[in-house]
Structures are given as C-alpha cells and as structure tokens.
Motif scaffolding. Sequence first.
Motif, PDB file in Angstrom:
ATOM      1  N   THR A 466     -14.531  60.007 -13.358  1.00 16.09           N
ATOM      2  CA  THR A 466     -13.911  58.691 -13.465  1.00 16.09           C
ATOM      3  C   THR A 466     -13.729  58.166 -12.035  1.00 16.09           C
ATOM      4  N   SER A 467     -13.494  56.893 -11.893  1.00 16.10           N
ATOM      5  CA  SER A 467     -13.228  56.257 -10.583  1.00 16.10           C
ATOM      6  C   SER A 467     -14.458  56.162  -9.701  1.00 16.10           C
ATOM      7  N   SER A 469     -18.543  56.216 -10.113  1.00 19.33           N
ATOM      8  CA  SER A 469     -19.618  56.241 -11.110  1.00 19.33           C
ATOM      9  C   SER A 469     -20.941  55.766 -10.543  1.00 19.33           C
ATOM     10  N   VAL A 484     -17.443  58.432 -17.105  1.00 14.87           N
ATOM     11  CA  VAL A 484     -16.535  58.134 -18.216  1.00 14.87           C
ATOM     12  C   VAL A 484     -15.232  57.514 -17.704  1.00 14.87           C
ATOM     13  N   ASN A 485     -14.373  57.117 -18.655  1.00 16.24           N
ATOM     14  CA  ASN A 485     -13.025  56.668 -18.324  1.00 16.24           C
ATOM     15  C   ASN A 485     -12.071  57.865 -18.379  1.00 16.24           C
ATOM     16  N   PRO A 486     -10.793  57.692 -18.016  1.00 18.99           N
ATOM     17  CA  PRO A 486      -9.869  58.843 -18.033  1.00 18.99           C
ATOM     18  C   PRO A 486      -9.773  59.529 -19.390  1.00 18.99           C
ATOM     19  N   ASP A 487      -9.759  58.772 -20.472  1.00 21.85           N
ATOM     20  CA  ASP A 487      -9.722  59.376 -21.801  1.00 21.85           C
ATOM     21  C   ASP A 487     -10.962  60.220 -22.043  1.00 21.85           C
ATOM     22  N   VAL A 504     -11.419  62.942 -10.850  1.00 18.04           N
ATOM     23  CA  VAL A 504     -10.494  61.854 -11.167  1.00 18.04           C
ATOM     24  C   VAL A 504      -9.906  61.293  -9.879  1.00 18.04           C
ATOM     25  N   ASP A 508      -6.689  56.554 -11.336  1.00 15.57           N
ATOM     26  CA  ASP A 508      -6.847  56.902 -12.749  1.00 15.57           C
ATOM     27  C   ASP A 508      -6.006  58.110 -13.155  1.00 15.57           C
TER      28      ASP A 508
END
Length: 552
Positions: A466-467, A469, A484-487, A504, A508
Amino acid sequence: MVLSVRHYLFIAITVLALFLPGRATLPPLDRDEPRYMEASAQMLRSGDWVDVRFQDKPRYLQPAGIYWLEAASVALTGTLEKREVWAYRIPTLLATIGSVLLTVRLGALLFGTPAGLFAGVLLAVSVLETAEGRMATIDSCLLLAVMLCQTAIQRLWGDRDASSPTPARWAALFWASIGVGLMLKGPVMLIPGLGTPVALALVERRTDWWRRSRPGWGVPLVLAMVLPWCVAIWLVSHGMFFERAVGNNFLGKVASGQQAHGLPPGYHLLVFAVAFWPGSIFAVLAIPFVWAQRRAPAVRFLLCWIVPHWLVFELIATKLPHYVLPTYPAIAVLAAAALASPAGVGWPRPLWGRVLVGLYGLVWLTLGVVLCLAGPVLLWRLQGVVSVPAIVAAGLAMPLVLLSAFLLLQRRPQDALLAVSGGAAVAYFGIFLCVVPNLSAIWLSPRIAATVRAVRPCPTSVLASTSFSEPSLVFLAGQDTRLVNPDGAASFLAGDRSCGLALVGTRDRAAFDAALAREGIGVRRLARVEGINYSNGRHLVLDLFAVASATK
C-alpha cells in the motif's frame, strides 16, 4: 572525404561508449519503462507472444513489436530471472546507434561529409536522445524505423527525374520500415511515413515519383507484416485491443490531454531549447541559412519531413517531449548543413532578431550550466553527500560549455559545437556514472526489493504494497506483487500467515491497523524503508510487516 565502413564503425563505437554509462545502474524509470519490462518478461515466461499483459491486466496500448524485441533480448542474454534492467535496454541501444549512423549518412549524402558528422554529433548528445536512448521504451526503436523510412523516401524522391528505375530494395526498405513502425506504435508511424511524401507532393505538385515505391507489392508487404498479429489479437481480445489502442489511446490523445499531459500549441517549440540542447542554439542560428536555401531540393526534403510531423503533434491535445523526436535527425542535418556551409551559421540582420537570438542564447547557456551542476547539487540536497567524482565531472564540463558560448560570440560555431559536445558528454558521464548510482533516496523500488529478499520468511514470499504502487516495484519484487489498499494488505496477510509480507506507509497505518483488528491478526515489523517517490514528489516512510501471531 567519403565515409567508409571503418568510419561508420568508429562512429558506432563512439556512440556505444557514450550511451553505455547508466544502462545497468539506472533502475527502471516509473512509470512507463517498468511496464514495458514486466510485460516483456511475462510474455517470455508465458510463451504468449500475442496478448501483452502487465500482471493479470491486458496492456492494450500499442502493438507487440517492442515487447518482442525486449523479450528476445532477455532470452538471448539469459537474464529473465535475474531481472537485469540492461538486458531490456539493448534494443534501444542498438536503435540509437543505428539512428545516429543513418543521420550521419543522410547529412553526408545531402550536404557533404562534415555536415554528416556534425549532424550525428548534434543528435547523439541531445538531451532527449540521451534520455530515450537509455530507456526500454518504444521511442528510440520508432526513431530508427522512421530513419529507415526517410532514408528510403529520400532515395525514391531523389530519383524522380532519373531515366532508370530505382532499385527495388529501396521500395522494400520503405514499406518494410512502415510495417516495423506500425508494429511498434501503430498509426503513429504513418505520420512521418506518409506525411513526408504528401508534403513533397503538395510543395512540388507532382506525384510521378511515387510509382518508384512500387505500392502494388509494397502495400501487401506491409499487410503481410501487420495483419497476422492484428487478426490474432482481435480474436484473443474480442476486439478490445483496437477499441483501447486506437479508440482510447491514439484518438483520445488527439481530442484531449491524457494523464495530465494536455497542453496548448507551442509546447514542443518551447521545450525544444532543453530537449535538443546543446544543438538548439545551432538550430536557431541555422534559420537564416534554411530560409535562404528553402528551395534547394535537400532543404525542401528535410522541411517536408519536419513540418507535417511537428504541426500534427503541436495540434493534438496530449503533448510529451518525445512525440517530436522523429524530427530531430532532420533538424540536426539542417543545423549541420549551416555549420558546414561556407557562410556558416550567423546572427540575423534585423535588430529584433539579434535581440531574440541573444535572449535564446542566454537561456541555452543557463541550461548548460544547470546540466553541469545538477549532479553534485542533487546528491547534496537529496543525500547530503559531497561526491568528488561528480564535482570533477562538473568542473570539467562547465569550462567547455562556457568556452562554447565564447566561441559562438567569436563567430566560430564549429569550434563551439565541438566544445559544447565535449562538455555535454562529460556531464552525461558524471550524471550516469557518479550521480545516478548514488541517489538511493529516490530509488525506492530497488531498496524495497532488496529488503524483501533479505528478510522474507519464505523463498516464495509475495509482497502486498500500500502507499507505494509504482510499476517498478512489480518488476523488481516479482510478478505476483499485490498493489492494494490497507484492507487488501490485511486480508492478504490473513490468507498467507506464514509467508506473506505487507508494505505499509505511515499515512495508511491507521487504516491498516483497523483492518488487522478485523482480521484478528497481529504483525511484526521486519524493516523500514524511507525515501522520495520521485514520480509524485512525496516523502514516504514504508514499513515491512509479517504476521506475528493469531489472536483469534
């Protein structure tokens, strides 16, 4: 003096020496270059030479030509699993050498050997060619295809009044180069490939020489080169390739500025001072010569090459500097012709013209000084490092740039070209040998990939990021890297508790911690990477996590 094979071999070796520094030390440059690299690597791994993909997404922007070239280069060097960037850049290196050689040949043919040599120097040391010739992207290869095409056009058009037919090999070269260009960048190749003949026909009001190109079998030759892949990709993509590549990518750039690159007409003229530096001042000083000789066949041919291509890309909405790169050899030849002429380049007669050229010269000199100082200054500002080799390179390049300005004022333009070209070459060596390898603050992807290899819990560990990419991370960390995103990062770790890794950023972290709580897992920090994402200028603090224990 007539240039022999030995002369061209010496020129090729010189260009090779000029463009070798940086090919292995320069990491993948976000965002386009690593996409080409990764898509070529995936093509080689899968054995699918039709459907170009970046990870699991189709890359329907251009035909497959550049990916074939890069995949073949990597296969021949056996570097697929090593992810060696230099292997992907071999096609651009060879294309750059070929383009310079053809520029020398064309200049020598039209205006004499000195003009050919000057033209080759002007193209080889230009800022834009220096950059493009080091990257695994399309444009240097497209430039070679355009040069081959224009070389053939020059011969076919040059024989317009000859009583004997032009040898068929020149027609074959013309149509084959168009086929290659179409496989590299689609319809873009038709702008120089057909633009020059149309412009010549309009200016001269005659088209009889066109029969020398043998279109009766030339057009089928192009179709034979292009259609098999077009049919294959149509079937594989169910027509989606042409909808995206032609409808969205090509026509979309004409109608609107894509990816925040929409700019008004005049952009390429403005950027020319930088992109063609150090040759830009010589091109400006050549304008009186070009105007006086505008009816000469050689000058007319070059203008019919430059003007249509330049106008098209000034008028379309999307603008990037490399769009007009195919005109640079012709501009280099015109500037070189003025340099080699008895009258030489000169200042315009009207006072307003002299003032404008003087101001342009100040801009040109400023750009040269900035280029010389950029390396040591960047190292100091970004790394806090004082590099003696970088300072020495700048110290050697700066006097040559200043000397060239003095020589121009003394009306010694040929000597000025030699001085500033030497200064540019030294500055490039300093940048690519002393500066680029040490700018670790901006090379986040190589540092992240190295950190992952050093601390990963399993040899097959996959990274979810994340953060950060950027495509370069996918190329260097592996095809399976998840952006991806944090989830998504928390879910990935929950699904691969033994081997999974998550990268991460601090911005995030709160969302990531909340997602971890929902998944019922704890993590441990393995490493931290800090630096600047030069693609957007953000300072990033990135932590690498693995699952510590289950709490559920």
